[in-house]
Design an enzyme around this catalytic site. Structure first.
Site, PDB file in Angstrom:
ATOM      1  N   HIS A 245       0.832  -5.795  10.169  1.00 54.65           N
ATOM      2  CA  HIS A 245       0.416  -4.453  10.523  1.00 54.65           C
ATOM      3  C   HIS A 245      -0.943  -4.066   9.963  1.00 54.65           C
ATOM      4  O   HIS A 245      -1.382  -2.916  10.131  1.00 54.65           O
ATOM      5  CB  HIS A 245       1.479  -3.450  10.032  1.00 54.65           C
ATOM      6  CG  HIS A 245       1.533  -3.330   8.522  1.00 54.65           C
ATOM      7  ND1 HIS A 245       1.304  -2.138   7.887  1.00 54.65           N
ATOM      8  CD2 HIS A 245       1.716  -4.230   7.534  1.00 54.65           C
ATOM      9  CE1 HIS A 245       1.396  -2.299   6.572  1.00 54.65           C
ATOM     10  NE2 HIS A 245       1.639  -3.565   6.345  1.00 54.65           N
TER      11      HIS A 245
ATOM     12  N   HIS B  81      -1.181 -11.751   3.538  1.00 54.03           N
ATOM     13  CA  HIS B  81      -1.498 -10.319   3.696  1.00 54.03           C
ATOM     14  C   HIS B  81      -1.848  -9.775   2.315  1.00 54.03           C
ATOM     15  O   HIS B  81      -1.153 -10.067   1.342  1.00 54.03           O
ATOM     16  CB  HIS B  81      -0.243  -9.645   4.274  1.00 54.03           C
ATOM     17  CG  HIS B  81      -0.283  -8.169   4.390  1.00 54.03           C
ATOM     18  ND1 HIS B  81      -1.408  -7.443   4.675  1.00 54.03           N
ATOM     19  CD2 HIS B  81       0.721  -7.244   4.267  1.00 54.03           C
ATOM     20  CE1 HIS B  81      -1.105  -6.155   4.737  1.00 54.03           C
ATOM     21  NE2 HIS B  81       0.174  -6.012   4.475  1.00 54.03           N
TER      22      HIS B  81
ATOM     23  N   TYR C 286      12.218  -0.157  10.118  1.00 55.75           N
ATOM     24  CA  TYR C 286      10.960  -0.801   9.714  1.00 55.75           C
ATOM     25  C   TYR C 286      10.018  -0.880  10.910  1.00 55.75           C
ATOM     26  O   TYR C 286       8.839  -0.524  10.818  1.00 55.75           O
ATOM     27  CB  TYR C 286      11.309  -2.195   9.194  1.00 55.75           C
ATOM     28  CG  TYR C 286      10.200  -2.950   8.532  1.00 55.75           C
ATOM     29  CD1 TYR C 286      10.043  -2.917   7.141  1.00 55.75           C
ATOM     30  CD2 TYR C 286       9.319  -3.742   9.257  1.00 55.75           C
ATOM     31  CE1 TYR C 286       9.048  -3.639   6.516  1.00 55.75           C
ATOM     32  CE2 TYR C 286       8.316  -4.461   8.637  1.00 55.75           C
ATOM     33  CZ  TYR C 286       8.190  -4.407   7.265  1.00 55.75           C
ATOM     34  OH  TYR C 286       7.195  -5.125   6.657  1.00 55.75           O
TER      35      TYR C 286
ATOM     36  N   ASP D 124       2.034  -5.085  -2.356  1.00 50.82           N
ATOM     37  CA  ASP D 124       3.429  -5.502  -2.525  1.00 50.82           C
ATOM     38  C   ASP D 124       3.589  -7.021  -2.394  1.00 50.82           C
ATOM     39  O   ASP D 124       4.610  -7.569  -2.821  1.00 50.82           O
ATOM     40  CB  ASP D 124       4.361  -4.772  -1.554  1.00 50.82           C
ATOM     41  CG  ASP D 124       3.892  -4.808  -0.118  1.00 50.82           C
ATOM     42  OD1 ASP D 124       2.677  -4.798   0.122  1.00 50.82           O
ATOM     43  OD2 ASP D 124       4.749  -4.840   0.786  1.00 50.82           O
TER      44      ASP D 124
ATOM     45  N   GLU E   5      -1.864  -6.674   1.080  1.00 45.85           N
ATOM     46  CA  GLU E   5      -1.310  -5.429   0.534  1.00 45.85           C
ATOM     47  C   GLU E   5      -0.596  -5.723  -0.787  1.00 45.85           C
ATOM     48  O   GLU E   5      -0.019  -6.793  -0.985  1.00 45.85           O
ATOM     49  CB  GLU E   5      -0.360  -4.762   1.554  1.00 45.85           C
ATOM     50  CG  GLU E   5      -0.148  -3.291   1.235  1.00 45.85           C
ATOM     51  CD  GLU E   5       0.480  -2.493   2.385  1.00 45.85           C
ATOM     52  OE1 GLU E   5       0.810  -3.088   3.426  1.00 45.85           O
ATOM     53  OE2 GLU E   5       0.631  -1.260   2.224  1.00 45.85           O
TER      54      GLU E   5
ATOM     55  N   HIS F  32       5.355   2.542   0.032  1.00 43.45           N
ATOM     56  CA  HIS F  32       4.070   3.114   0.471  1.00 43.45           C
ATOM     57  C   HIS F  32       3.874   4.462  -0.229  1.00 43.45           C
ATOM     58  O   HIS F  32       3.748   5.498   0.424  1.00 43.45           O
ATOM     59  CB  HIS F  32       4.022   3.312   1.996  1.00 43.45           C
ATOM     60  CG  HIS F  32       3.708   2.062   2.753  1.00 43.45           C
ATOM     61  ND1 HIS F  32       3.952   1.918   4.083  1.00 43.45           N
ATOM     62  CD2 HIS F  32       3.130   0.893   2.363  1.00 43.45           C
ATOM     63  CE1 HIS F  32       3.573   0.708   4.490  1.00 43.45           C
ATOM     64  NE2 HIS F  32       3.068   0.075   3.460  1.00 43.45           N
TER      65      HIS F  32
HETATM   66 FE1  FEO Z   1       1.955  -4.533   4.486  1.00 39.01          FE
HETATM   67 FE2  FEO Z   1       4.742  -5.433   2.896  1.00 39.01          FE
HETATM   68  O1  FEO Z   1       2.960  -4.972   3.009  1.00 39.01           O
END
Ligand code: FEO
Length: 395
Positions: free
Chosen positions: A146, A79, A193, A83, A81, A23
């Site tokens: 998340h 998801h 985490y 990554d 994001e 992040h």
């Molecule tokens: Fe919310 Fe592993 O990305």
């Protein structure tokens, strides 16, 4: 390098042993991480998630080495994001018409980041995709676990839950499975985490866990998108989440502070000794905010029943390191933590009261007037500090 997960399901991700920050620079990853992508080869071939953008070319090359990309019937994006979706751009250049299954918010996220009009198929909880051989993928929205777009995908018959970020850990293990790695490191990284990513959504986590449990799905494997795959007693991580989302705390007190000329440090150490002298069972941890990783401190506070925060007064306020950390702590929205503030001062001494007021805004229960100590504490001041610490245990 592919690894078999079960029957016709392979792991096709990337193990990032070098990663130390995630992040941006917001999250420390002392144990690296993994970007887990999965390939299902039944009558239909389906890819679940991809990897972080810097590894796009390697990811696509590895896939091409293993399969004809044109044999891919669908891509599931749990998801958006980067990554997990980062390698989509390189992949979709090769197979531009292949349908992408994701939530409505997933489309928003992917279009916003990559500006591509791919062949999106929006799914909701309970929607399915038949992959042949009597197996189906069942989609489950995981809103705010998340991100708003997050979802999980369940493969029937093989009983695998591809949970994306939920149940993950930033833990790079070449073995890839939970029964074949350092259990202490795994436990810590899973907790860290949760503490830093999911704590703000405790209420939603609780509701979602209840929903998943009510579905009564047989689960043989939980395959998250980071870290190891839970195949040995996979529900152990679900049980941990049930505890963690319920305003978790252990018998621990965490003291965090910064100091200018050692005075506030002396207070912190005296408070720690005063508590330990009275309560032999409680774990007391002390951290200098300016010298400690903030996500590690959040992890320790997450485990704590009480947090004590100290700063000397400078410019009629707390040190900027303490202010910055408290801002981060506030984002976590932790509940039911007892708290108090302390600090040395030379002239005006506003910092402890300001810390106390901020801790209240963080959702903490303030259990004592702040402790202020003028100039560097001498013996009498240290005795008063120790007495202040002991009385904290009575609340
Ligand atoms: Fe919310 Fe592993 O990305």
């Amino acid at each position: 390098m592919y690894k078999k997960i079960k029957n016709n399901v392979d792991w096709v991700g990337f193990i990032d042993t070098e990663l130390r920050q995630f992040h941006g620079s917001d999250f420390s990853t002392h144990e690296g991480s993994t970007y887990n992508s999965y390939l299902i080869r039944e009558q239909k071939t389906v890819l679940i998630d991809t990897v972080y953008r810097p590894y796009s070319d390697l990811f696509v090359r590895n896939l091409e080495h293993e399969i004809d990309l044109n044999s891919i019937d669908a891509v599931v994006v749990n998801h958006g994001e980067v990554d997990h979706s980062g390698a989509l751009v390189a992949l979709m250049e090769k197979i531009p018409d292949v349908p992408i299954y994701c939530t409505a918010k997933g489309v928003d996220s992917l279009q916003g980041q990559y500006h591509k009009e791919w062949n999106y198929h929006v799914v909701k909880t309970g929607d399915t995709l038949d992959v042949g051989n009597g197996k189906q993928l069942v989609f489950v929205e995981m809103t705010m676990l998340h991100w708003p777009d997050s979802m999980a995908t369940y493969l029937t018959e093989d009983n695998i839950l591809f949970s994306n970020d939920a149940f993950g850990q930033h833990y790079a293990s070449n073995s890839l499975f939970n029964d074949n790695c350092d259990q202490c490191a795994l436990e810590y990284e899973a907790l860290k985490y949760y503490a830093n990513i999911l704590t703000p959504f405790n209420v939603l986590v609780k509701r979602k866990l209840e929903q998943i449990i009510k579905l009564d799905l047989p689960i043989d494997i939980i395959a998250p998108s980071h870290g190891v795959i839970w195949r040995d007693d996979p529900l152990q991580i679900v049980k941990r989440y049930s505890r963690w989302c319920d305003d978790y705390q252990e018998n621990q007190i965490t003291i965090v502070y910064d100091t200018m000329w050692e005075g506030t440090r002396m207070l912190a150490d005296t408070i720690a000794a005063g508590i330990s002298a009275v309560d032999k069972d409680v774990t007391v941890k002390v951290f200098n905010i300016a010298k400690t990783d903030k996500t590690d401190m959040i992890t320790e506070i997450f485990r704590s029943k009480m947090v004590l925060v100290g700063s000397p007064t400078v410019g009629n306020d707390m040190l900027s390191s303490v202010a910055g950390f408290l801002h981060f702590f506030k984002e976590m929205k932790m509940k039911k933590k007892k708290a108090a503030a302390f600090g040395c001062y030379g002239w005006t001494g506003e910092a402890p009261a300001k810390i106390s007021s901020f801790l209240e805004k963080c959702g903490c229960g303030i259990i004592s007037e702040p402790l202020r100590s003028k100039w560097n504490p001498a013996q009498k001041a240290l005795e008063e500090t120790s007495a202040w610490a002991r009385q904290l245990l009575t609340y």
